[in-house]
Design an enzyme around this catalytic site. Structure first.
Site, short mmCIF file in Angstrom:
data_model
loop_
_atom_site.label_atom_id
_atom_site.label_comp_id
_atom_site.label_asym_id
_atom_site.label_seq_id
_atom_site.Cartn_x
_atom_site.Cartn_y
_atom_site.Cartn_z
N CYS A 118 0.82 -1.22 0.00
CA CYS A 118 0.00 0.00 0.00
C CYS A 118 0.85 1.27 0.00
CB CYS A 118 -0.94 0.00 1.19
SG CYS A 118 -2.02 -1.43 1.25
N HIS A 251 -3.07 7.20 2.79
CA HIS A 251 -3.54 5.92 2.25
C HIS A 251 -4.92 5.61 2.84
CE1 HIS A 251 -4.01 1.85 1.11
NE2 HIS A 251 -3.76 1.36 2.32
N ASN A 281 -10.27 0.01 0.36
CA ASN A 281 -8.80 0.10 0.30
C ASN A 281 -8.33 -0.48 -1.04
OD1 ASN A 281 -6.05 -0.20 0.59
ND2 ASN A 281 -6.15 -1.05 2.66
N1 ACO Z 1 -18.10 -8.33 10.24
C1 ACO Z 1 -18.51 -8.55 11.50
N2 ACO Z 1 -17.67 -8.84 12.50
C2 ACO Z 1 -16.37 -8.92 12.21
C3 ACO Z 1 -15.87 -8.70 10.91
C4 ACO Z 1 -16.79 -8.40 9.90
N3 ACO Z 1 -16.43 -8.18 8.63
N4 ACO Z 1 -14.52 -8.82 10.93
C5 ACO Z 1 -14.16 -9.09 12.20
N5 ACO Z 1 -15.29 -9.16 12.97
C6 ACO Z 1 -15.38 -9.44 14.41
C7 ACO Z 1 -14.20 -10.15 14.94
O1 ACO Z 1 -14.33 -11.55 14.73
C8 ACO Z 1 -14.26 -9.78 16.41
O2 ACO Z 1 -15.21 -10.59 17.04
P1 ACO Z 1 -14.94 -11.17 18.52
O3 ACO Z 1 -14.81 -9.94 19.40
O4 ACO Z 1 -16.14 -11.98 18.77
O5 ACO Z 1 -13.67 -11.93 18.42
C9 ACO Z 1 -14.83 -8.38 16.39
O6 ACO Z 1 -15.42 -8.20 15.08
C10 ACO Z 1 -13.78 -7.29 16.59
O7 ACO Z 1 -12.67 -7.58 15.77
P2 ACO Z 1 -11.39 -6.68 15.82
O8 ACO Z 1 -10.35 -7.25 14.96
O9 ACO Z 1 -11.06 -6.37 17.24
O10 ACO Z 1 -11.97 -5.35 15.17
P3 ACO Z 1 -11.25 -3.97 14.99
O11 ACO Z 1 -12.02 -2.93 15.65
O12 ACO Z 1 -9.77 -4.05 15.27
O13 ACO Z 1 -11.43 -3.75 13.45
C11 ACO Z 1 -10.14 -3.87 11.41
C12 ACO Z 1 -10.84 -4.66 12.52
C13 ACO Z 1 -11.19 -3.07 10.66
C14 ACO Z 1 -9.46 -4.83 10.44
C15 ACO Z 1 -9.13 -2.93 12.05
O14 ACO Z 1 -8.28 -3.61 12.93
C16 ACO Z 1 -8.30 -2.25 11.01
O15 ACO Z 1 -8.79 -1.48 10.23
N6 ACO Z 1 -7.00 -2.46 11.04
C17 ACO Z 1 -6.13 -1.84 10.09
C18 ACO Z 1 -5.87 -2.79 9.04
C19 ACO Z 1 -6.15 -2.27 7.67
O16 ACO Z 1 -6.73 -1.27 7.42
N7 ACO Z 1 -5.65 -3.05 6.77
C20 ACO Z 1 -5.80 -2.75 5.42
C21 ACO Z 1 -4.59 -3.22 4.71
S1 ACO Z 1 -3.18 -2.59 5.37
C22 ACO Z 1 -3.04 -1.12 4.92
O17 ACO Z 1 -3.66 -0.73 3.98
C23 ACO Z 1 -2.17 -0.33 5.72
#
Ligand code: ACO
Length: 324
Positions: A118, A251, A281
């Site tokens: 990215c 980004h 993204n």
């Molecule tokens: N729908 C519903 N529930 C979901 C989903 C979904 N699509 N995905 C995960 N969950 C659940 C999980 O299983 C978890 O459930 P649990 O508590 O029962 O275990 C709960 O939601 C919370 O999950 P977390 O991982 O704690 O959620 P978080 O608030 O951290 O959000 C996310 C997850 C959106 C991926 C976040 O961590 C994030 O944005 N991280 C940055 C990563 C990113 O943007 N990557 C893109 C590529 S990298 C880049 O571009 C830099």
């Protein structure tokens, strides 16, 4: 003083738009549960463009490139170099950039790809700036293009809701007046495991996992720290306060990352260019797509100070501060 200036932008998105609700419904047929509400609250994403399975990164890149050249009032024969940033190249080789070159008829240019996930567009732009400032080149095409949907495990709700396909292109031209003022790029190879597609092809087979895997929370935390540090560094080098910038184009991964970085830097939320709601993204394409959008709707005007930031797998990150 010789600067590298962005003299034209263009972008291209696949026609098919998939809303969160449509995606949630499709996933539910395989007992994978998600909702529009979860996706919007956790990411800010409302929809994504998805390419047909036979569409390639070079096809998206070519369309974006034609628009950028047109805006810059240049012909393909004016180009000295084409750089395509992509993690989803058409082939192992030849490069996607060579496919773009031949489609455009840019027969007087060199062409190569770079892969920094990215952060790819920011890395490619900094490479282009260095060629221009060294005095070797006049006009370059820098493109971010991805069909990330091909790397997604559509059975993994943690990742499949986050990404989209698209391409953004910029023409980068030597200028004596304005352009890129300050840059920074960095990697930390100790963090390869938090975001990866570890599969490879060897002896006619896919070896290892061909899908994107991510520790979302580690990426989230690292992205915020890396982007804040990098922004402060480029602003310090240019002797400006982060709040002096007119437009902030990070980004487009997650709205919470964008807001937190802007808040830590003291940048007004009104200055953030946001496209992730519509595009999700798009990895290396996300920044040039957002730049093109904000130039086309006349938010970004000549003379504006713009900070662009990439962050992604590797771990990689970087910033470009420029005067339009
Ligand atoms: N729908 C519903 N529930 C979901 C989903 C979904 N699509 N995905 C995960 N969950 C659940 C999980 O299983 C978890 O459930 P649990 O508590 O029962 O275990 C709960 O939601 C919370 O999950 P977390 O991982 O704690 O959620 P978080 O608030 O951290 O959000 C996310 C997850 C959106 C991926 C976040 O961590 C994030 O944005 N991280 C940055 C990563 C990113 O943007 N990557 C893109 C590529 S990298 C880049 O571009 C830099």
């Amino acid at each position: 003083m010789r600067y590298a200036r962005i003299s034209g932008t263009g972008s291209f998105l696949p026609e098919r738009i998939v809303s969160n609700s449509e995606l949630a419904l499709e996933l539910s047929t395989r007992n994978i549960l998600t909702s529009d509400r979860w996706i919007v609250e956790r990411t800010g994403i409302h929809q994504r463009h998805l390419a047909k399975s036979n569409v390639t990164s070079s096809q998206l890149a070519i369309e974006a490139a034609k628009l950028a050249l047109n805006k810059a009032h240049l012909e393909p024969l004016d180009l000295d170099l084409i750089i395509v940033a992509t993690s989803t190249p058409d082939h192992v080789f030849p490069s996607t950039a060579c496919l773009v070159q031949t489609a455009l008829g840019a027969t007087k240019s060199a062409a190569f790809d770079i892969q920094a996930a990215c952060s790819g567009f920011i890395y490619a732009l900094i490479i282009a700036e260095n060629f221009i400032c060294a005095g070797n080149m006049q006009n370059l095409l820098v493109i971010g293009s991805e069909v990330f949907s091909k790397l997604i495990d559509w059975n993994d709700r943690n990742t499949c809701v986050l990404f989209g396909d698209g391409a953004g292109a910029t023409v980068v031209t030597a200028s004596l007046t304005s352009g890129i003022i300050s840059t920074h790029m960095m990697s930390d190879g100790n963090l390869t495991d938090i975001l990866s597609v570890k599969g490879n092809i060897a002896n006619g087979k896919i070896i290892g996992d061909p899908f994107l895997r991510m520790d979302g929370q580690s990426v989230f935390k690292k992205a915020i720290l890396a982007l804040e540090d990098s922004a402060r560094l480029v602003c310090d080098r240019a002797n400006i306060n982060p709040n002096d910038i007119d437009w902030f184009i990070p980004h487009q991964a997650n709205i919470r990352i964008l807001h937190l970085v802007a808040q830590r830097l003291g940048i007004s939320m009104k200055k953030i260019v946001i496209t992730l709601d519509k595009h999700a993204n798009t990895s290396a394409a996300s920044i040039p797509l957002a730049l093109d959008k904000a130039c086309n709707d006349n938010r970004i005007k000549p003379g504006d100070l713009v900070l662009m930031q990439g962050v992604g797998a590797g771990f990689t990150w970087g910033s470009v501060l420029m005067r339009i």
